[in-house]
Design a protein around this motif. Structure first.
Motif, PDB file in Angstrom:
ATOM      1  N   ILE A 199      36.459  10.661 -35.450  1.00  0.00           N
ATOM      2  CA  ILE A 199      36.604  12.200 -35.682  1.00  0.00           C
ATOM      3  C   ILE A 199      38.095  12.473 -35.903  1.00  0.00           C
ATOM      4  O   ILE A 199      38.544  13.174 -36.630  1.00  0.00           O
ATOM      5  N   ILE A 200      39.033  11.748 -35.076  1.00  0.00           N
ATOM      6  CA  ILE A 200      40.544  11.807 -35.265  1.00  0.00           C
ATOM      7  C   ILE A 200      40.817  11.534 -36.667  1.00  0.00           C
ATOM      8  O   ILE A 200      41.766  12.244 -37.245  1.00  0.00           O
ATOM      9  N   SER A 201      40.278  10.571 -37.151  1.00  0.00           N
ATOM     10  CA  SER A 201      40.700   9.947 -38.472  1.00  0.00           C
ATOM     11  C   SER A 201      40.150  10.865 -39.676  1.00  0.00           C
ATOM     12  O   SER A 201      40.851  11.273 -40.419  1.00  0.00           O
ATOM     13  N   LEU A 202      39.109  11.747 -39.471  1.00  0.00           N
ATOM     14  CA  LEU A 202      38.698  12.503 -40.327  1.00  0.00           C
ATOM     15  C   LEU A 202      39.507  13.865 -40.318  1.00  0.00           C
ATOM     16  O   LEU A 202      40.000  14.379 -41.460  1.00  0.00           O
ATOM     17  N   PHE A 203      40.018  14.115 -39.268  1.00  0.00           N
ATOM     18  CA  PHE A 203      40.726  15.467 -39.045  1.00  0.00           C
ATOM     19  C   PHE A 203      42.095  15.109 -39.593  1.00  0.00           C
ATOM     20  O   PHE A 203      42.869  15.877 -40.104  1.00  0.00           O
ATOM     21  N   SER A 204      42.747  14.011 -39.412  1.00  0.00           N
ATOM     22  CA  SER A 204      43.955  13.496 -39.927  1.00  0.00           C
ATOM     23  C   SER A 204      43.999  13.508 -41.529  1.00  0.00           C
ATOM     24  O   SER A 204      44.863  13.976 -42.281  1.00  0.00           O
ATOM     25  N   GLU A 205      42.879  13.268 -42.113  1.00  0.00           N
ATOM     26  CA  GLU A 205      42.727  13.059 -43.639  1.00  0.00           C
ATOM     27  C   GLU A 205      42.647  14.511 -44.310  1.00  0.00           C
ATOM     28  O   GLU A 205      43.355  14.758 -45.315  1.00  0.00           O
ATOM     29  N   ASP A 206      42.115  15.430 -43.381  1.00  0.00           N
ATOM     30  CA  ASP A 206      42.060  16.770 -43.859  1.00  0.00           C
ATOM     31  C   ASP A 206      43.205  17.475 -43.886  1.00  0.00           C
ATOM     32  O   ASP A 206      43.832  18.350 -44.586  1.00  0.00           O
ATOM     33  N   ASP A 207      44.001  17.108 -42.822  1.00  0.00           N
ATOM     34  CA  ASP A 207      45.349  17.649 -42.750  1.00  0.00           C
ATOM     35  C   ASP A 207      46.459  17.546 -43.998  1.00  0.00           C
ATOM     36  O   ASP A 207      47.037  18.094 -44.367  1.00  0.00           O
TER      37      ASP A 207
END
Length: 208
Positions: A199-207
Motif C-alpha cells: 500500500i505504501i509503495s502504491l501511494f508513493s508511486e502515485d505521488d
C-alpha cells in the motif's frame, strides 16, 4: 471276632445267670464273668441302657424286664455301633430262630465284617476325604482371592496410567493450540506487513 469287642453276653437278673457269652480272650474270661455277675446283681425297674466302667474298658447294657444284653469294649469304641449291636441282638432273639449263643456269634461276625472296624475305617476314610476336599476348596478360594487381588491391583494401575495419559493428552493439546495460535499470529503479522508495504509503495508511486 473283632479285637475291640471284648465280650458279648446275655444274662438274667433273677438268678444272676449267664444265658450266653462270647469272650474271645481266655486269659481274662474269669475276670469278665465276675464283672457280669456283679452287673446282674441289680435289676432295673424299667427298660434302660446304661454304661459302667470296667478294668478292661466300658460295659454297655440294655435291660429288658429280666434279661440284660451286654457289651464290653474299649472306652473309645463308637457308641452308635454299640447301641446298634445290642438292639440287633435283642431284636434277633425275639424271632426265636436262633439260640442266644448263636445270635451272639452271628452278630459278632456281622459287626466284624460290616459294622465294626471296617465301618469305623470307612468313616475315617470319608472324614479324610471330606478334609481333603475342604482343603482343596480352601486352596481354590485363596487362589481366586489372590487372582482377584492381582486383578484389582492391575485395574488400579491401568486407571492410574489412563489418568496420566489423559492429563498428558490435555497438556499436549494446549501446547499444540498455543503453538498454532502463535503461528497464525506470525503469519497474520507477516501478511499485514506485506500488505502495508504494498500500500505504501502504491501511494508513493502515485505521488511521483
Amino acid at each position: 471276632m473283632s479285637e475291640n469287642i471284648l465280650c458279648l453276653a446275655i444274662g438274667r437278673f433273677d438268678d444272676r445267670s449267664i444265658l450266653a457269652e462270647l469272650i474271645p480272650s481266655v486269659s481274662i474270661r474269669q475276670a469278665i464273668r465276675k464283672e457280669i455277675f456283679s452287673l446282674l446283681s441289680e435289676k432295673p425297674e424299667v427298660e434302660w441302657m446304661v454304661s459302667s466302667d470296667s478294668q478292661f474298658g466300658l460295659w454297655s447294657m440294655i435291660a429288658n424286664n429280666d434279661i440284660c444284653y451286654m457289651f464290653l469294649g474299649p472306652k473309645n469304641y463308637p457308641s452308635h455301633l454299640v447301641n446298634s449291636l445290642l438292639f440287633d441282638i435283642k431284636t434277633a432273639l425275639k424271632d426265636k430262630k436262633y439260640s442266644e449263643q448263636e445270635v451272639l456269634e452271628i452278630m459278632s461276625q456281622k459287626y466284624r465284617n460290616s459294622n465294626g472296624q471296617d465301618k469305623v475305617k470307612n468313616l475315617t476314610t470319608q472324614v479324610k476325604q471330606v478334609q481333603e476336599l475342604a482343603y482343596v476348596g480352601i486352596q481354590k478360594v485363596l487362589e481366586n482371592t489372590e487372582v482377584a487381588e492381582n486383578l484389582s491391583v492391575k485395574t488400579d494401575e491401568l486407571a492410574s496410567t489412563s489418568y496420566l495419559l489423559n492429563q498428558q493428552s490435555k497438556r499436549l493439546s494446549r501446547q499444540l493450540y498455543w503453538r498454532n495460535f502463535k503461528l497464525r499470529c506470525i503469519v497474520g503479522i507477516v501478511i499485514a506487513a506485506v500488505l502495508l508495504y504494498l500500500i505504501i509503495s502504491l501511494f508513493s508511486e502515485d505521488d511521483n
